[in-house]
Enzyme design. Structure first.
Site, mmCIF file in Angstrom:
data_model
loop_
_atom_site.group_PDB
_atom_site.id
_atom_site.type_symbol
_atom_site.label_atom_id
_atom_site.label_comp_id
_atom_site.label_asym_id
_atom_site.label_seq_id
_atom_site.Cartn_x
_atom_site.Cartn_y
_atom_site.Cartn_z
ATOM 1 C CE LYS A 10 50.229 2.185 -50.177
ATOM 2 N NZ LYS A 10 50.939 2.546 -51.425
ATOM 3 C CG ASP A 137 53.502 0.941 -47.325
ATOM 4 O OD1 ASP A 137 54.423 1.996 -46.892
ATOM 5 O OD2 ASP A 137 53.324 0.298 -48.642
HETATM 6 P P1 ATP Z 1 52.598 -2.728 -50.813
HETATM 7 O O1 ATP Z 1 52.111 -0.710 -51.393
HETATM 8 O O2 ATP Z 1 53.112 -2.177 -49.289
HETATM 9 O O3 ATP Z 1 54.258 -2.125 -51.348
HETATM 10 P P2 ATP Z 1 52.302 -4.358 -52.611
HETATM 11 O O4 ATP Z 1 50.321 -4.546 -52.170
HETATM 12 O O5 ATP Z 1 53.123 -4.449 -53.556
HETATM 13 O O6 ATP Z 1 52.705 -3.883 -50.968
HETATM 14 P P3 ATP Z 1 51.314 -6.982 -50.731
HETATM 15 O O7 ATP Z 1 49.903 -7.675 -52.120
HETATM 16 O O8 ATP Z 1 51.174 -6.068 -50.509
HETATM 17 O O9 ATP Z 1 52.439 -5.373 -52.070
HETATM 18 O O10 ATP Z 1 52.723 -8.022 -51.024
HETATM 19 C C1 ATP Z 1 53.216 -8.420 -51.896
HETATM 20 C C2 ATP Z 1 53.823 -10.211 -51.411
HETATM 21 O O11 ATP Z 1 54.203 -10.196 -49.726
HETATM 22 C C3 ATP Z 1 53.563 -11.305 -52.089
HETATM 23 O O12 ATP Z 1 54.983 -11.667 -52.385
HETATM 24 C C4 ATP Z 1 53.353 -12.430 -51.228
HETATM 25 O O13 ATP Z 1 53.469 -13.167 -51.580
HETATM 26 C C5 ATP Z 1 52.998 -11.367 -49.698
HETATM 27 N N1 ATP Z 1 52.405 -11.381 -48.713
HETATM 28 C C6 ATP Z 1 52.275 -12.093 -47.701
HETATM 29 N N2 ATP Z 1 51.465 -11.869 -47.075
HETATM 30 C C7 ATP Z 1 50.533 -11.434 -47.343
HETATM 31 C C8 ATP Z 1 49.366 -11.009 -47.474
HETATM 32 N N3 ATP Z 1 48.974 -11.118 -46.620
HETATM 33 N N4 ATP Z 1 48.928 -10.159 -48.735
HETATM 34 C C9 ATP Z 1 49.484 -9.946 -49.465
HETATM 35 N N5 ATP Z 1 50.753 -10.749 -50.119
HETATM 36 C C10 ATP Z 1 51.070 -11.091 -48.978
#
Ligand code: ATP
Length: 290
Positions: A10, A137
């Site tokens: 997203k 989210d």
């Molecule tokens: P958001 O936009 O919701 O803030 P993000 O894109 O910044 O999320 P993600 O990549 O969703 O961050 O998640 C990052 C953290 O979550 C990392 O510390 C990772 O180890 C943990 N994590 C747990 N499960 C997953 C997964 N399936 N995919 C990615 N990260 C994951």
């Protein structure tokens, strides 16, 4: 048997923080958009009880620390049946810690798959309620498309789709701490806010330039100086012909909206020379599922 679903990334077309709530969470107002950059999530029932996660990204948690496994646990808790044997494989394409809800989207794909397999009578509303227990989210990621997300992000209103366009998505190598950014926000001191009402009108009128002009993310206001790359990428995207550019989520990924495919492809090529994670994407519309 194995069952696979795409988990779309997203982008935030707008991200506004309206205040801090009594429960400690922030009151958010966000315009969300799914794009065709996706992880592939595969669930396969196993004879041995328990939930195991595998991924092409070896450092991701393999237990409940992985949002995909947490989603499976919450699903069976809510349906009152013991956790069966499950293996979940995630082919990760969405950059991690990028503000693109990659983990939440994997969790949402698991919930959609488990409903298909174990509870086809479950409504989308019920599935989104389970999603809210997995992460803020996740309810949005279950439905996808273009939506207004309020509250912690779980109160959703479908919006008219983003008009056809090309999106150049670029993640610099720095990583931003979401709690650190939230801690920086003083709502009354924010200098700049997205014109969310105007953006919603522009979506209603299918006015792509109007949408792009009004995009903004209040976290840009409080980004520490060391994240200068975010503003550099934004400036480059605008210089390369983007109608508008913004950071998504708590960053550090930046995206630009283009009406012209050639310009978008050129911009993606130029940025790929400087940054490792650059993607040329299209918006994805909400899939209507009963
Ligand atoms: P958001 O936009 O919701 O803030 P993000 O894109 O910044 O999320 P993600 O990549 O969703 O961050 O998640 C990052 C953290 O979550 C990392 O510390 C990772 O180890 C943990 N994590 C747990 N499960 C997953 C997964 N399936 N995919 C990615 N990260 C994951």
């Amino acid at each position: 048997m194995t069952y696979t679903e795409p988990a779309w990334a997203k982008l935030n077309l707008a991200l506004d923080i309206l205040g801090k709530r009594a429960d400690g969470y922030h009151e958010l107002r966000m315009v969300m958009q799914s794009i065709d950059l996706a992880d592939q999530v595969t669930v396969s029932p196993q004879p041995e009880p328990g939930c195991r996660v595998t991924s092409n990204l070896l450092y991701l948690p393999k237990d409940e620390g992985n949002i995909a496994a947490k989603a499976a646990l919450r699903f069976f808790e809510a349906s009152g049946t013991p956790l069966p044997g499950l293996s979940i494989d995630i082919q990760k394409n969405i950059p991690v810690c990028a503000g693109m809800a990659g983990g939440s989207s994997d969790g949402a794909a698991v919930l959609r798959l488990l409903r298909r397999l174990y509870a086809p009578e479950m409504t989308e509303e019920q599935l989104e309620e389970i999603g809210a227990r997995v992460g803020s989210d996740v309810p949005y990621c279950i439905r996808g498309g273009t939506a207004l997300a309020e509250g912690r992000g779980e109160r959703l209103t479908d919006l008219p789709p983003l008009p056809p366009c090309h999106l150049v998505v670029c993640k610099p190598s720095c990583s931003v701490s979401t709690p650190e950014l939230f801690a920086q926000v003083r709502v009354r001191k924010l200098r700049c806010r997205p014109d969310t009402a105007g953006l919603l009108r522009a979506l209603e009128e299918q006015d792509l330039e109007g949408v792009a002009r009004r995009m903004y993310n209040v976290f840009e206001d409080v980004l520490p100086r060391r994240y200068g790359e975010v503003f550099a990428i934004k400036g480059e995207l605008l210089g390369l012909g983007a109608l508008g550019a913004s950071m998504t989520g708590s960053g550090p990924t930046v995206f630009g909206i283009f009406s012209d495919r050639e310009k978008a492809a050129q911009a993606a090529e130029t940025l790929s020379g400087q940054y490792a994670a650059v993607h040329l994407c299209r918006p994805v519309q909400r899939e209507i599922k009963s």
